[in-house]
Design an enzyme around this catalytic site. Sequence first.
Site, mmCIF file in Angstrom:
data_model
loop_
_atom_site.group_PDB
_atom_site.id
_atom_site.type_symbol
_atom_site.label_atom_id
_atom_site.label_comp_id
_atom_site.label_asym_id
_atom_site.label_seq_id
_atom_site.Cartn_x
_atom_site.Cartn_y
_atom_site.Cartn_z
ATOM 1 C CG HIS A 103 -25.315 29.092 69.913
ATOM 2 N ND1 HIS A 103 -26.273 30.017 69.538
ATOM 3 C CD2 HIS A 103 -25.742 28.584 71.099
ATOM 4 C CE1 HIS A 103 -27.222 30.064 70.449
ATOM 5 N NE2 HIS A 103 -26.933 29.193 71.405
ATOM 6 C CD GLU A 104 -23.795 26.523 73.739
ATOM 7 O OE1 GLU A 104 -23.849 27.271 74.741
ATOM 8 O OE2 GLU A 104 -24.805 26.031 73.211
ATOM 9 C CG HIS A 107 -24.744 31.597 75.253
ATOM 10 N ND1 HIS A 107 -25.802 32.471 75.155
ATOM 11 C CD2 HIS A 107 -25.163 30.421 74.723
ATOM 12 C CE1 HIS A 107 -26.831 31.850 74.597
ATOM 13 N NE2 HIS A 107 -26.463 30.607 74.320
ATOM 14 C CG HIS A 111 -20.652 36.041 81.653
ATOM 15 N ND1 HIS A 111 -19.990 35.022 82.303
ATOM 16 C CD2 HIS A 111 -21.028 36.903 82.634
ATOM 17 C CE1 HIS A 111 -19.988 35.252 83.600
ATOM 18 N NE2 HIS A 111 -20.604 36.393 83.827
#
Length: 234
Positions: A103-104, A107, A111
């Site tokens: 999940h992280e 991100h 980006h």
Amino acid sequence: METMFLHNGAYWIIFIGFMLLSWIVSSRLKTKFRKYSKMPIASGMTGRDVAEKMLRDNGVTDVAVQSVPGALSDHYNPLKKTINLSREVFSGSSVAAAAVAAHETGHALQHAQSYAWLNMRSKLAPVVSFSANWIQWVLIAGLILINSRPEILLVGIVLFAITTLFSLITLPVEINASRRALAWLANAGITYSGTHDKAEDALKWAAYTYVIAALGSLATLIWYIMLFMGARSR
């Protein structure tokens, strides 16, 4: 006076209701995380391994994966380009660790690919940081002086609206990161039929925390607007 009393009563009902919902979701999330933290993934990959492989598979080479203290403190830092995983996730080789790490990393991919909602949130972040330093005091002053200087409350409402907008923009960012994570976990063979639904369940409950926060902020904003409109009509 009667209208103010009704508004205050409505506020406390909303406030207590969302506090209760937030507590239930948070407790449920912790329970899910503890449960899935005991469920190993077949590959034996740690959260760090998962994040680094997901980055490589997507051609991202300028993001570092590191360990940070605290429970459920996992986050992506777009300024430093670091995926920060809690120690349990960083070193763990469980379904929960894999889901959170992916999940992280989602991100980080947002980006790298200039995902529109993430860009909007990043641009709004400095304004939200400024608002957070003043909003409490402006709203308190606005409520105290609501009858003589309602415009002060209006300033507080504008500041609070910015934080509410930030919470609402956060929702698609978090949901998209989870979708990226789950798709990659399945395609890369990290999760399979026996574990993929567990990873999905863990991320679903994590998303609920953002939903509750956004709805609570929106409900509170509406309450402040009702107070302001009531003061203006007197």
